[in-house]
Design a protein around this motif. Structure first.
Motif, PDB file in Angstrom:
ATOM      1  N   ALA A   1       0.827  -1.212   0.000  1.00  0.00           N
ATOM      2  CA  ALA A   1       0.000   0.000   0.000  1.00  0.00           C
ATOM      3  C   ALA A   1       0.859   1.259   0.000  1.00  0.00           C
ATOM      4  O   ALA A   1       0.564   2.230  -0.693  1.00  0.00           O
ATOM      5  CB  ALA A   1      -0.933  -0.005   1.208  1.00  0.00           C
ATOM      6  N   VAL A   2       1.942   1.239   0.757  1.00  0.00           N
ATOM      7  CA  VAL A   2       2.833   2.395   0.817  1.00  0.00           C
ATOM      8  C   VAL A   2       3.474   2.637  -0.543  1.00  0.00           C
ATOM      9  O   VAL A   2       3.526   3.768  -1.038  1.00  0.00           O
ATOM     10  CB  VAL A   2       3.916   2.197   1.893  1.00  0.00           C
ATOM     11  N   ARG A   3       3.958   1.551  -1.185  1.00  0.00           N
ATOM     12  CA  ARG A   3       4.565   1.704  -2.516  1.00  0.00           C
ATOM     13  C   ARG A   3       3.581   2.313  -3.502  1.00  0.00           C
ATOM     14  O   ARG A   3       3.932   3.194  -4.296  1.00  0.00           O
ATOM     15  CB  ARG A   3       5.032   0.346  -3.032  1.00  0.00           C
ATOM     16  N   ARG A   4       2.350   1.819  -3.470  1.00  0.00           N
ATOM     17  CA  ARG A   4       1.355   2.299  -4.431  1.00  0.00           C
ATOM     18  C   ARG A   4       1.025   3.772  -4.176  1.00  0.00           C
ATOM     19  O   ARG A   4       0.909   4.570  -5.103  1.00  0.00           O
ATOM     20  CB  ARG A   4       0.098   1.443  -4.324  1.00  0.00           C
ATOM     21  N   TYR A   5       0.863   4.140  -2.917  1.00  0.00           N
ATOM     22  CA  TYR A   5       0.552   5.525  -2.548  1.00  0.00           C
ATOM     23  C   TYR A   5       1.670   6.471  -3.015  1.00  0.00           C
ATOM     24  O   TYR A   5       1.419   7.507  -3.641  1.00  0.00           O
ATOM     25  CB  TYR A   5       0.370   5.606  -1.038  1.00  0.00           C
ATOM     26  N   VAL A   6       2.919   6.106  -2.744  1.00  0.00           N
ATOM     27  CA  VAL A   6       4.056   6.947  -3.098  1.00  0.00           C
ATOM     28  C   VAL A   6       4.224   7.019  -4.615  1.00  0.00           C
ATOM     29  O   VAL A   6       4.481   8.087  -5.181  1.00  0.00           O
ATOM     30  CB  VAL A   6       5.346   6.416  -2.443  1.00  0.00           C
ATOM     31  N   THR A   7       4.055   5.884  -5.282  1.00  0.00           N
ATOM     32  CA  THR A   7       4.212   5.853  -6.732  1.00  0.00           C
ATOM     33  C   THR A   7       3.144   6.689  -7.419  1.00  0.00           C
ATOM     34  O   THR A   7       3.430   7.448  -8.348  1.00  0.00           O
ATOM     35  CB  THR A   7       4.146   4.399  -7.247  1.00  0.00           C
ATOM     36  N   ASP A   8       1.907   6.564  -6.972  1.00  0.00           N
ATOM     37  CA  ASP A   8       0.826   7.341  -7.579  1.00  0.00           C
ATOM     38  C   ASP A   8       1.019   8.840  -7.358  1.00  0.00           C
ATOM     39  O   ASP A   8       0.700   9.652  -8.227  1.00  0.00           O
ATOM     40  CB  ASP A   8      -0.523   6.903  -7.015  1.00  0.00           C
ATOM     41  N   ALA A   9       1.523   9.210  -6.189  1.00  0.00           N
ATOM     42  CA  ALA A   9       1.706  10.633  -5.885  1.00  0.00           C
ATOM     43  C   ALA A   9       2.919  11.211  -6.617  1.00  0.00           C
ATOM     44  O   ALA A   9       2.894  12.364  -7.049  1.00  0.00           O
ATOM     45  CB  ALA A   9       1.863  10.831  -4.386  1.00  0.00           C
ATOM     46  N   GLY A  10       3.964  10.422  -6.778  1.00  0.00           N
ATOM     47  CA  GLY A  10       5.158  10.922  -7.448  1.00  0.00           C
ATOM     48  C   GLY A  10       5.710  12.158  -6.768  1.00  0.00           C
ATOM     49  O   GLY A  10       5.801  12.236  -5.537  1.00  0.00           O
ATOM     50  N   ASP A  11       6.043  13.183  -7.569  1.00  0.00           N
ATOM     51  CA  ASP A  11       6.617  14.413  -7.031  1.00  0.00           C
ATOM     52  C   ASP A  11       5.629  15.200  -6.172  1.00  0.00           C
ATOM     53  O   ASP A  11       6.023  16.120  -5.451  1.00  0.00           O
ATOM     54  CB  ASP A  11       7.105  15.314  -8.168  1.00  0.00           C
ATOM     55  N   LEU A  12       4.351  14.841  -6.248  1.00  0.00           N
ATOM     56  CA  LEU A  12       3.328  15.560  -5.490  1.00  0.00           C
ATOM     57  C   LEU A  12       3.169  15.029  -4.068  1.00  0.00           C
ATOM     58  O   LEU A  12       2.319  15.516  -3.323  1.00  0.00           O
ATOM     59  CB  LEU A  12       1.974  15.468  -6.212  1.00  0.00           C
ATOM     60  N   LEU A  13       3.960  14.043  -3.678  1.00  0.00           N
ATOM     61  CA  LEU A  13       3.793  13.399  -2.372  1.00  0.00           C
ATOM     62  C   LEU A  13       3.790  14.383  -1.205  1.00  0.00           C
ATOM     63  O   LEU A  13       2.887  14.315  -0.362  1.00  0.00           O
ATOM     64  CB  LEU A  13       4.874  12.334  -2.175  1.00  0.00           C
ATOM     65  N   PRO A  14       4.756  15.324  -1.096  1.00  0.00           N
ATOM     66  CA  PRO A  14       4.706  16.256   0.046  1.00  0.00           C
ATOM     67  C   PRO A  14       3.421  17.078   0.060  1.00  0.00           C
ATOM     68  O   PRO A  14       2.837  17.307   1.123  1.00  0.00           O
ATOM     69  CB  PRO A  14       5.938  17.143  -0.169  1.00  0.00           C
ATOM     70  N   ARG A  15       2.976  17.514  -1.115  1.00  0.00           N
ATOM     71  CA  ARG A  15       1.729  18.282  -1.172  1.00  0.00           C
ATOM     72  C   ARG A  15       0.532  17.400  -0.810  1.00  0.00           C
ATOM     73  O   ARG A  15      -0.386  17.840  -0.114  1.00  0.00           O
ATOM     74  CB  ARG A  15       1.523  18.875  -2.569  1.00  0.00           C
ATOM     75  N   LEU A  16       0.522  16.169  -1.301  1.00  0.00           N
ATOM     76  CA  LEU A  16      -0.597  15.272  -1.016  1.00  0.00           C
ATOM     77  C   LEU A  16      -0.691  15.002   0.482  1.00  0.00           C
ATOM     78  O   LEU A  16      -1.798  14.998   1.047  1.00  0.00           O
ATOM     79  CB  LEU A  16      -0.436  13.963  -1.783  1.00  0.00           C
ATOM     80  N   ASN A  17       0.433  14.802   1.139  1.00  0.00           N
ATOM     81  CA  ASN A  17       0.406  14.576   2.584  1.00  0.00           C
ATOM     82  C   ASN A  17      -0.168  15.783   3.317  1.00  0.00           C
ATOM     83  O   ASN A  17      -0.947  15.640   4.268  1.00  0.00           O
ATOM     84  CB  ASN A  17       1.808  14.268   3.101  1.00  0.00           C
ATOM     85  N   LYS A  18       0.198  16.979   2.874  1.00  0.00           N
ATOM     86  CA  LYS A  18      -0.350  18.193   3.499  1.00  0.00           C
ATOM     87  C   LYS A  18      -1.851  18.310   3.240  1.00  0.00           C
ATOM     88  O   LYS A  18      -2.627  18.684   4.127  1.00  0.00           O
ATOM     89  CB  LYS A  18       0.376  19.436   2.978  1.00  0.00           C
ATOM     90  N   LEU A  19      -2.262  17.998   2.002  1.00  0.00           N
ATOM     91  CA  LEU A  19      -3.680  18.083   1.662  1.00  0.00           C
ATOM     92  C   LEU A  19      -4.501  17.108   2.504  1.00  0.00           C
ATOM     93  O   LEU A  19      -5.587  17.457   2.997  1.00  0.00           O
ATOM     94  CB  LEU A  19      -3.871  17.795   0.170  1.00  0.00           C
ATOM     95  N   VAL A  20      -4.003  15.906   2.679  1.00  0.00           N
ATOM     96  CA  VAL A  20      -4.704  14.909   3.494  1.00  0.00           C
ATOM     97  C   VAL A  20      -4.862  15.406   4.921  1.00  0.00           C
ATOM     98  O   VAL A  20      -5.936  15.288   5.522  1.00  0.00           O
ATOM     99  CB  VAL A  20      -3.946  13.561   3.460  1.00  0.00           C
ATOM    100  N   ARG A  21      -3.801  15.966   5.486  1.00  0.00           N
ATOM    101  CA  ARG A  21      -3.891  16.498   6.847  1.00  0.00           C
ATOM    102  C   ARG A  21      -4.873  17.667   6.920  1.00  0.00           C
ATOM    103  O   ARG A  21      -5.667  17.769   7.863  1.00  0.00           O
ATOM    104  CB  ARG A  21      -2.508  16.951   7.329  1.00  0.00           C
TER     105      ARG A  21
END
Length: 472
Positions: free
Chosen positions: A359-379
């Motif tokens: 699940a972690v691999r899929r989440y990180v792969t799908d987010a790509g370079d947007l991962l830091p922003r996606l984590n902030k958006l989720v919070r």
């Protein structure tokens, strides 16, 4: 006023030679507009605007003598710019323009008085000036405020020098500027300005998309963008330039914790800005505002009560991209904001504490370079008033980020590739380039996401097994 004059005095070494050059020509020079306002607020920047009695040709000659670099791209509007010691100045001849009430393009007319120039400006807080002169070779200043701008600054109020109906008919973009200043400065609009904005909102249709986009960007990058957006919505301007946002008022969120999805979205926008660690993030802020725009179109009643918004992130991503294309945003902004909207529910697809390696691999792969922003958006998307639930969601976010860090220490999550590349797949299966190679590659990528890295022999065995099953 004293604060503004003090800020000007600090610039004496830079400004005294400039003032002397204008005085030698018998011309007056005034610091004007936003810099005067900002100096009063204790935030004078590096761009200074001036107005003068001098005509454009004279300004051009003076700045060529004074500045390190000059440019005259605004010469037809009476504006010449220069830079010296890192300080940019823009100097414009007094204006008394005439508007046709159809476009926002005025008939450029140069004026002869400071008061005539100031009264044509957008807001009173931008219609103050500081006259600069030399006494015994020392810089002195005199404050001019013919339309009561100082009182507006003191009360943090936006009002127009003329009747707002006249001002907005001349240039409807000023209505968007009002929302921008609400965001940037924390001002509120005068009642008569709000009324005029409500009555004249359709006039914004006279403004080019490029101008609208530029003002929206400035609004979104301000200190309180949710306040600027709320003004656009409450006056009806958003119905014209950003209709997906006021449409959210029609829906109540499924937790019944907010007046409607619209209020929830403003809260998410505010919370996203609080999570920024490197200055304003335009893409994150747009994603926070628009993350739920797909809810009105996907609203469905649940048996026994309540509502659902199944796949609202999919619909919302399409709506987001469509709106941003209409506003002529660059492709990278449109795609990244749309992708953040699309991915913002991915976090909730996993039970709390159930973040497997796959699940972690899929989440990180799908987010790509947007991962830091996606984590902030989720919070930021956690707006529940239930303290225990909010704490659980924060812990779940913390746990996910911990799991990402753990796995990144073992694997290069940012560059997950199949254990066999296309050339190896073709060699092992005896294939020529074509769709079958692509399908085999996709299978191996999926296997990599699920199980992590395989050694070469194991990867070959899995590929052959899959191939046999496909052709059994």
């Amino acid at each position: 006023m004293v604060r503004a004059q003090g800020a000007v005095e600090k610039l004496s070494p830079l400004l005294e030679p400039l003032v002397a050059l204008f005085a030698a020509r018998g011309e007056a020079l005034y610091l004007v507009g936003g810099p005067v306002r900002d100096a009063m607020l204790g935030r004078l920047g590096h761009d200074l605007d001036f107005t003068t009695s001098a005509r454009p040709g004279v300004i051009q000659e003076i700045l060529r003598e004074w500045g390190e670099k000059t440019w005259d791209t605004g010469l037809e509007f009476g504006t010449v710019s220069a830079v010296k010691h890192g300080q940019q100045v823009e100097i414009t001849t007094f204006r008394s323009d005439l508007y046709d009430g159809v476009t926002r393009n005025p008939e450029i007319t140069f004026g002869d008085t400071l008061e005539g120039d100031l009264v044509r400006r957008d807001f009173a807080c931008n219609a103050m000036a500081i006259e600069l002169s030399l006494v015994d070779a020392k810089l002195t200043s005199r404050f001019h405020d013919p339309v009561g701008g100082l009182d507006d600054v003191l009360h943090r109020r936006l009002d127009t020098p003329q009747a707002p109906e006249v001002s907005f008919r001349d240039d409807p973009l000023r209505m968007l500027r009002a929302a921008r200043f609400v965001s940037q400065l924390g001002f509120s609009v005068a009642d008569r300005v709000r009324t005029a904005m409500m009555d004249m909102a359709p006039e914004i249709g006279r403004i080019t998309v490029e101008r609208v986009q530029a003002e929206l960007d400035k609004l979104m990058l301000g200190a309180q963008p949710w306040e600027g957006i709320d003004l656009l919505v409450s006056t009806g301007l958003a119905d014209v330039v950003l209709p997906e946002v006021p449409a959210l008022q029609l829906e109540r969120d499924e937790h019944m914790q907010h007046k409607d999805v619209y209020r929830h979205s403003l809260t998410v926008l505010r919370q996203a800005t609080e999570l920024e660690d490197e200055g304003p993030d335009l893409k994150l802020r747009w994603a926070a505002l628009l993350h739920d725009v797909g809810k009105p179109a996907t609203r469905a009643l649940k048996p026994g009560g309540g509502v659902s918004f199944h796949q609202h992130e999919v619909v919302g991503a399409k709506m987001t991209r469509k709106r941003m294309r209409a506003l002529k945003y660059p492709k990278h902004v449109t795609e990244d904001v749309g992708q953040l909207v699309y991915l913002h529910m991915r976090f909730h697809g996993f039970g709390e504490g159930q973040w497997t390696d796959s699940a972690v691999r899929r989440y990180v792969t799908d987010a790509g370079d947007l991962l830091p922003r996606l984590n902030k958006l989720v919070r930021a998307d956690c707006t529940t008033r239930n303290a225990k639930k909010a704490q659980r969601l924060r812990r779940a976010c913390d746990h996910l980020e911990e799991r990402i860090a753990e796995l990144e220490a073992k694997e290069d999550l940012a560059r997950i590739r199949p254990d066999l590349d296309g050339n190896e797949i073709m060699h092992i299966l005896g294939l020529s380039p074509g769709p079958e190679v692509g399908r085999a590659w996709s299978y191996m990528k999926e296997l990599r996401l699920q199980r992590g890295e395989l050694d070469h022999d194991e990867a070959v065995a899995e590929l052959k097994k899959w191939w046999e099953e496909q052709h059994a």
